[in-house]
Design a protein around this motif. Structure first.
Motif, PDB file in Angstrom:
ATOM      1  N   SER A  59       0.820  -1.203   0.000  1.00  0.00           N
ATOM      2  CA  SER A  59       0.000   0.000   0.000  1.00  0.00           C
ATOM      3  C   SER A  59       0.858   1.259   0.000  1.00  0.00           C
ATOM      4  CB  SER A  59      -0.927   0.018   1.217  1.00  0.00           C
ATOM      5  OG  SER A  59      -1.840  -1.047   1.161  1.00  0.00           O
ATOM      6  N   GLN A  60       1.993   1.205   0.668  1.00  0.00           N
ATOM      7  CA  GLN A  60       2.871   2.371   0.710  1.00  0.00           C
ATOM      8  C   GLN A  60       3.473   2.661  -0.659  1.00  0.00           C
ATOM      9  OE1 GLN A  60       4.394   1.435   5.238  1.00  0.00           O
ATOM     10  NE2 GLN A  60       5.785   2.498   3.886  1.00  0.00           N
ATOM     11  N   PHE A  61       3.908   1.625  -1.353  1.00  0.00           N
ATOM     12  CA  PHE A  61       4.443   1.829  -2.695  1.00  0.00           C
ATOM     13  C   PHE A  61       3.365   2.403  -3.616  1.00  0.00           C
ATOM     14  CE2 PHE A  61       7.619  -1.162  -1.105  1.00  0.00           C
ATOM     15  CZ  PHE A  61       8.786  -0.669  -1.659  1.00  0.00           C
ATOM     16  N   LEU A  62       2.155   1.860  -3.492  1.00  0.00           N
ATOM     17  CA  LEU A  62       1.039   2.365  -4.296  1.00  0.00           C
ATOM     18  C   LEU A  62       0.723   3.809  -3.924  1.00  0.00           C
ATOM     19  CD1 LEU A  62      -1.310   1.729  -6.307  1.00  0.00           C
ATOM     20  CD2 LEU A  62      -2.669   1.139  -4.302  1.00  0.00           C
ATOM     21  N   PHE A  63       0.697   4.107  -2.641  1.00  0.00           N
ATOM     22  CA  PHE A  63       0.400   5.454  -2.142  1.00  0.00           C
ATOM     23  C   PHE A  63       1.380   6.472  -2.716  1.00  0.00           C
ATOM     24  CE2 PHE A  63       1.157   8.822   0.960  1.00  0.00           C
ATOM     25  CZ  PHE A  63      -0.129   9.263   1.234  1.00  0.00           C
ATOM     26  N   VAL A  64       2.655   6.168  -2.617  1.00  0.00           N
ATOM     27  CA  VAL A  64       3.689   7.090  -3.097  1.00  0.00           C
ATOM     28  C   VAL A  64       3.580   7.271  -4.611  1.00  0.00           C
ATOM     29  CG1 VAL A  64       6.178   7.296  -3.491  1.00  0.00           C
ATOM     30  CG2 VAL A  64       5.310   6.736  -1.218  1.00  0.00           C
ATOM     31  N   GLY A  65       3.370   6.165  -5.332  1.00  0.00           N
ATOM     32  CA  GLY A  65       3.267   6.250  -6.785  1.00  0.00           C
ATOM     33  C   GLY A  65       2.077   7.075  -7.245  1.00  0.00           C
ATOM     34  N   MET A  66       0.928   6.865  -6.598  1.00  0.00           N
ATOM     35  CA  MET A  66      -0.276   7.584  -6.999  1.00  0.00           C
ATOM     36  C   MET A  66      -0.191   9.064  -6.637  1.00  0.00           C
ATOM     37  SD  MET A  66      -3.310   4.819  -6.168  1.00  0.00           S
ATOM     38  CE  MET A  66      -4.563   5.763  -7.058  1.00  0.00           C
ATOM     39  N   ILE A  67       0.363   9.366  -5.474  1.00  0.00           N
ATOM     40  CA  ILE A  67       0.532  10.767  -5.089  1.00  0.00           C
ATOM     41  C   ILE A  67       1.489  11.473  -6.041  1.00  0.00           C
ATOM     42  CG2 ILE A  67       1.490  12.302  -3.330  1.00  0.00           C
ATOM     43  CD1 ILE A  67      -1.245  11.322  -2.588  1.00  0.00           C
ATOM     44  N   ALA A  68       2.573  10.781  -6.412  1.00  0.00           N
ATOM     45  CA  ALA A  68       3.573  11.377  -7.294  1.00  0.00           C
ATOM     46  C   ALA A  68       3.008  11.663  -8.682  1.00  0.00           C
ATOM     47  CB  ALA A  68       4.789  10.458  -7.409  1.00  0.00           C
ATOM     48  N   THR A  69       2.035  10.856  -9.115  1.00  0.00           N
ATOM     49  CA  THR A  69       1.435  11.061 -10.438  1.00  0.00           C
ATOM     50  C   THR A  69       0.215  11.977 -10.393  1.00  0.00           C
ATOM     51  OG1 THR A  69       0.127   9.024 -10.159  1.00  0.00           O
ATOM     52  CG2 THR A  69       2.250   8.845 -11.299  1.00  0.00           C
ATOM     53  N   GLY A  70      -0.114  12.494  -9.204  1.00  0.00           N
ATOM     54  CA  GLY A  70      -1.207  13.446  -9.096  1.00  0.00           C
ATOM     55  C   GLY A  70      -2.588  12.832  -9.032  1.00  0.00           C
ATOM     56  N   ALA A  71      -2.693  11.581  -8.598  1.00  0.00           N
ATOM     57  CA  ALA A  71      -4.010  10.938  -8.491  1.00  0.00           C
ATOM     58  C   ALA A  71      -4.845  11.622  -7.416  1.00  0.00           C
ATOM     59  CB  ALA A  71      -3.833   9.454  -8.156  1.00  0.00           C
ATOM     60  N   PRO A  72      -6.169  11.668  -7.575  1.00  0.00           N
ATOM     61  CA  PRO A  72      -7.014  12.294  -6.547  1.00  0.00           C
ATOM     62  C   PRO A  72      -6.915  11.546  -5.219  1.00  0.00           C
ATOM     63  CG  PRO A  72      -8.347  11.129  -8.186  1.00  0.00           C
ATOM     64  CD  PRO A  72      -6.947  11.167  -8.717  1.00  0.00           C
ATOM     65  N   LEU A  73      -7.039  12.288  -4.135  1.00  0.00           N
ATOM     66  CA  LEU A  73      -6.844  11.716  -2.803  1.00  0.00           C
ATOM     67  C   LEU A  73      -7.845  10.613  -2.510  1.00  0.00           C
ATOM     68  CD1 LEU A  73      -5.311  11.793  -0.146  1.00  0.00           C
ATOM     69  CD2 LEU A  73      -6.893  13.551   0.654  1.00  0.00           C
ATOM     70  N   TRP A  74      -9.104  10.779  -2.945  1.00  0.00           N
ATOM     71  CA  TRP A  74     -10.113   9.764  -2.652  1.00  0.00           C
ATOM     72  C   TRP A  74      -9.748   8.431  -3.295  1.00  0.00           C
ATOM     73  CZ3 TRP A  74     -12.654   7.025  -6.361  1.00  0.00           C
ATOM     74  CH2 TRP A  74     -12.673   7.552  -7.665  1.00  0.00           C
ATOM     75  N   LEU A  75      -9.144   8.487  -4.498  1.00  0.00           N
ATOM     76  CA  LEU A  75      -8.765   7.251  -5.179  1.00  0.00           C
ATOM     77  C   LEU A  75      -7.573   6.603  -4.478  1.00  0.00           C
ATOM     78  CD1 LEU A  75      -9.220   5.335  -7.536  1.00  0.00           C
ATOM     79  CD2 LEU A  75      -7.710   6.777  -8.918  1.00  0.00           C
ATOM     80  N   VAL A  76      -6.644   7.430  -4.003  1.00  0.00           N
ATOM     81  CA  VAL A  76      -5.489   6.911  -3.267  1.00  0.00           C
ATOM     82  C   VAL A  76      -5.954   6.174  -2.016  1.00  0.00           C
ATOM     83  CG1 VAL A  76      -3.389   7.522  -2.016  1.00  0.00           C
ATOM     84  CG2 VAL A  76      -3.961   8.711  -4.138  1.00  0.00           C
ATOM     85  N   VAL A  77      -6.864   6.798  -1.276  1.00  0.00           N
ATOM     86  CA  VAL A  77      -7.385   6.186  -0.048  1.00  0.00           C
ATOM     87  C   VAL A  77      -8.140   4.896  -0.361  1.00  0.00           C
ATOM     88  CG1 VAL A  77      -8.974   6.489   1.881  1.00  0.00           C
ATOM     89  CG2 VAL A  77      -7.500   8.381   1.174  1.00  0.00           C
ATOM     90  N   ALA A  78      -8.968   4.929  -1.406  1.00  0.00           N
ATOM     91  CA  ALA A  78      -9.764   3.750  -1.774  1.00  0.00           C
ATOM     92  C   ALA A  78      -8.878   2.578  -2.167  1.00  0.00           C
ATOM     93  CB  ALA A  78     -10.715   4.099  -2.914  1.00  0.00           C
ATOM     94  N   MET A  79      -7.850   2.825  -2.964  1.00  0.00           N
ATOM     95  CA  MET A  79      -6.959   1.746  -3.392  1.00  0.00           C
ATOM     96  C   MET A  79      -6.138   1.205  -2.229  1.00  0.00           C
ATOM     97  SD  MET A  79      -7.605   1.117  -6.473  1.00  0.00           S
ATOM     98  CE  MET A  79      -6.247   0.008  -6.790  1.00  0.00           C
ATOM     99  N   THR A  80      -5.728   2.093  -1.325  1.00  0.00           N
ATOM    100  CA  THR A  80      -4.977   1.646  -0.145  1.00  0.00           C
ATOM    101  C   THR A  80      -5.826   0.729   0.730  1.00  0.00           C
ATOM    102  OG1 THR A  80      -3.682   3.692  -0.156  1.00  0.00           O
ATOM    103  CG2 THR A  80      -3.698   2.408   1.879  1.00  0.00           C
TER     104      THR A  80
END
Length: 239
Positions: A59-80
């Motif tokens: 989840s941390q690797f996914l979190f960092v990758g999605m934040i770095a690419t500008g993904a919306p916060l709700w999607l980051v939280v949902a995927m985590t």
């Protein structure tokens, strides 16, 4: 009296000792995460905070990758949350082995795949009075190692990989190797072997089909379904 006072500490130290082999997988992956986070633009403090608060490798690797690419916060939280939904299975299985305590809402933060696998094996072998302290010791060691590894990776990861290029290639395999050593003994049981074989084949098939993003949760579901199907068939078999 002295025995009663010191036994929780001895049980916690026993948990620490028995969790030491987990560090062989935790530290390399934590170093990798620290390096990836720093390369994605996160500061050392931010990377360390992610490991301390989220504390979930994939989840941390996914979190960092999605934040770095500008993904919306709700999607980051949902995927985590989706990746960590497996803890819904972990919790009830361990709850049967552990005593009631008002501290569990905090201590469950220390529940990881590896700690769960170790606890599921060791807790039934321990007296009830030792289980709580044992879990505290094992989970705190793993958590501390993950945080320290992340900090080192974020500050010196690039220097390590520059000096030893092969290190960057082998570190990501440390965690899968750790999982392999944990699940391999289960193949001596036919029911577990069937479930894990089903999960492996499902994950492989989904990955080949191009569904790698959902391969792990779907394969886990297939393995669980196989595990309980084999149980039901065993129960229905006439004596």
């Amino acid at each position: 009296m002295n025995h009663a006072i010191h036994s929780p500490w001895r049980s916690a130290l026993q948990g620490v000792r028995e969790a030491i082999p987990l560090l062989g997988g935790y530290i390399p992956v934590a170093l990798s995460f620290g390096l990836v986070a720093s390369q994605a633009g996160f500061s050392t403090l931010e990377a360390t905070a992610i490991s301390a608060l989220i504390y979930a490798g994939a989840s941390q690797f996914l979190f960092v990758g999605m934040i770095a690419t500008g993904a919306p916060l709700w999607l980051v939280v949902a995927m985590t949350l989706l990746i960590n939904v497996r803890h819904v299975v972990y919790g009830p299985n361990l709850a049967e082995l552990l005593p009631r305590s008002r501290h569990w809402p905090w201590l469950m933060h220390g529940l990881t795949d590896q700690v769960f696998a170790l606890a599921l094996t060791r807790l039934p072998q321990l007296p009830d009075v030792k289980r709580f302290s044992w879990f505290v010791g094992a989970s705190l060691l793993a958590w501390a190692a993950w945080i320290v590894g992340t900090t080192v990776g974020a500050t010196a990861g690039e220097a390590f990989t520059a000096r030893w290029p092969l290190l960057g290639e082998i570190m990501p395999f440390a965690l899968p190797a750790l999982f392999l050593t944990m699940v391999a003994p289960r193949f001596t049981n036919k029911r577990w072997a069937a479930a894990m074989g089903c999960a492996i084949l499902a994950a492989l098939g989904l990955t080949i089909a191009g569904w790698s993003n959902v391969a792990i949760p779907l394969a886990a579901a297939c393995g669980a379904l196989c595990f309980y199907t084999v149980k039901l068939q065993t129960q229905r078999r006439p004596v």
